[in-house]
Design an enzyme around this catalytic site. Structure first.
Site, PDB file in Angstrom:
ATOM      1  N   HIS A  10       2.674 -50.707  31.247  1.00  0.00           N
ATOM      2  CA  HIS A  10       1.335 -50.351  31.797  1.00  0.00           C
ATOM      3  C   HIS A  10       0.288 -50.377  30.737  1.00  0.00           C
ATOM      4  CE1 HIS A  10      -1.753 -47.869  33.525  1.00  0.00           C
ATOM      5  NE2 HIS A  10      -1.198 -48.177  34.497  1.00  0.00           N
ATOM      6  N   ASN A  56       1.414 -44.576  41.425  1.00  0.00           N
ATOM      7  CA  ASN A  56       1.877 -44.098  39.862  1.00  0.00           C
ATOM      8  C   ASN A  56       1.070 -42.767  39.752  1.00  0.00           C
ATOM      9  OD1 ASN A  56       1.702 -44.041  37.123  1.00  0.00           O
ATOM     10  ND2 ASN A  56       0.554 -45.791  36.803  1.00  0.00           N
ATOM     11  N   GLU A  95      -2.121 -48.491  30.000  1.00  0.00           N
ATOM     12  CA  GLU A  95      -2.215 -47.311  29.230  1.00  0.00           C
ATOM     13  C   GLU A  95      -1.209 -47.058  28.100  1.00  0.00           C
ATOM     14  OE1 GLU A  95      -2.285 -44.891  32.600  1.00  0.00           O
ATOM     15  OE2 GLU A  95      -4.226 -45.577  33.193  1.00  0.00           O
ATOM     16  N   GLU A 110      -2.661 -55.940  36.696  1.00  0.00           N
ATOM     17  CA  GLU A 110      -3.698 -54.588  36.504  1.00  0.00           C
ATOM     18  C   GLU A 110      -4.947 -55.037  35.642  1.00  0.00           C
ATOM     19  OE1 GLU A 110      -1.523 -51.081  38.364  1.00  0.00           O
ATOM     20  OE2 GLU A 110      -1.756 -50.896  36.349  1.00  0.00           O
ATOM     21  N   GLY A 123      -8.919 -47.148  36.986  1.00  0.00           N
ATOM     22  CA  GLY A 123      -9.469 -45.721  37.010  1.00  0.00           C
ATOM     23  C   GLY A 123     -10.951 -45.722  37.012  1.00  0.00           C
ATOM     24  N   LYS A 157       0.851 -40.865  37.125  1.00  0.00           N
ATOM     25  CA  LYS A 157       0.459 -40.870  35.823  1.00  0.00           C
ATOM     26  C   LYS A 157       0.751 -39.317  35.265  1.00  0.00           C
ATOM     27  CE  LYS A 157      -3.011 -44.507  36.267  1.00  0.00           C
ATOM     28  NZ  LYS A 157      -4.011 -45.133  35.910  1.00  0.00           N
ATOM     29  N   SER A 171      -8.121 -49.372  40.734  1.00  0.00           N
ATOM     30  CA  SER A 171      -8.927 -48.731  41.838  1.00  0.00           C
ATOM     31  C   SER A 171      -8.713 -49.272  43.116  1.00  0.00           C
ATOM     32  CB  SER A 171     -10.378 -49.178  41.439  1.00  0.00           C
ATOM     33  OG  SER A 171     -10.691 -48.515  39.999  1.00  0.00           O
TER      34      SER A 171
END
Ligand code: PGA
Length: 252
Positions: free
Chosen positions: A95, A9, A97, A167, A173, A11, A213
């Site tokens: 996701h 991904n 985010e 996730e 991250g 991003k 991560s």
């Protein structure tokens, strides 16, 4: 036996030349390897250039999002039909985010999932709890809600095109990876819920990826867990030197 999947991904990173270069390096590194399905998900503007670099390779193209309507007056949105048209086989939906920073609801994500499947895409549906939710012992409840609402109304035949990605938001991250045992616990729980919602056979076939991560140093240990079928990789998917060892960990 479920084949491992390693999806990158990217991003909101890259440029035309960097995207082309990274895609070529991933293609060269994956070669003719059939033991793992590798997917790269660049930002929308680079789907074309990356798709070209992937032509004839075993690496598949995916997108990071799609809208919930096939076509129409929706300025700035991208339809899953368009993604299929430009060569995507996969799309990441739900996701964290997008859930937490762009305010996407369970209901919106469900609409997106249904339409993306209708358009012939495979969906990587992300589920995961925040740190606060984990600390208040709501992990199971949250991931169950993301799963149940995410696939609500999806026909059993189409469920075979759904890949789950666990996730944990606190691991994305941040450098704080879930331990292999923490990942396995949630993956096994999700698989049991898929069995209840769909069927034992369906649940046994559904890939459940871990994301948060994942790095070359921890990928093998996580991927060895019985219910972990690979990874959704953010930061470490931006350099072939990091991503390819993770792909290698997927081969085992
Ligand atoms: P990360 O991101 O690997 O950088 O933690 C994972 C993801 O958000 O999919």
């Amino acid at each position: 036996m479920r084949k491992k999947i390693v999806a990158g991904n990217w991003k909101m990173y890259t440029t035309t030349s960097a995207a082309r270069q990274l895609a070529r390096e991933v293609v060269a590194g994956v070669g003719n390897e059939q033991g793992v399905q590798v997917i790269v998900c660049p930002p929308f503007p680079y789907l074309g250039v990356v798709g070209e670099a992937l032509q004839g390779s075993r690496v598949a193209l995916g997108a990071q999002n799609a809208y919930c309507v096939r076509e129409g007056a929706f300025t700035g949105e991208v339809s899953p039909a368009m993604l299929a048209d430009v060569g995507c086989h996969y799309v990441i939906l739900g996701h964290s985010e997008r859930r937490h920073q762009l305010g996407e609801s369970d209901e919106l994500i469900n609409k997106k999932v249904k339409l993306a499947l209708d358009c012939g895409l495979k969906v990587i549906l992300c589920v995961g709890e925040t740190l606060q939710e984990r600390e208040s012992k709501q992990t199971s409840q949250v991931v169950e809600r993301h799963l149940t609402t995410g696939i609500a109304g999806v026909a059993p035949a189409a469920l075979a095109k759904v890949i789950l990605a666990y996730e944990p938001v606190w691991a994305i991250g941040t450098g704080h990876t879930a331990t292999p045992a923490q990942a396995q616990e949630v993956h096994a729980f999700l698989r049991s819920k898929v069995a209840a919602l769909w069927s034992a056979d369906g649940a046994a076939q559904m890939p459940i990826l871990y994301g948060g991560s994942v790095k070359p140093a921890n990928a093998a240990e996580i991927f060895q867990q019985p219910d972990v079928d690979g990874g959704l990789i953010g930061g470490a998917s931006l350099k072939a030197a990091d991503f390819l060892p993770i792909v290698q960990a997927g081969i085992g």
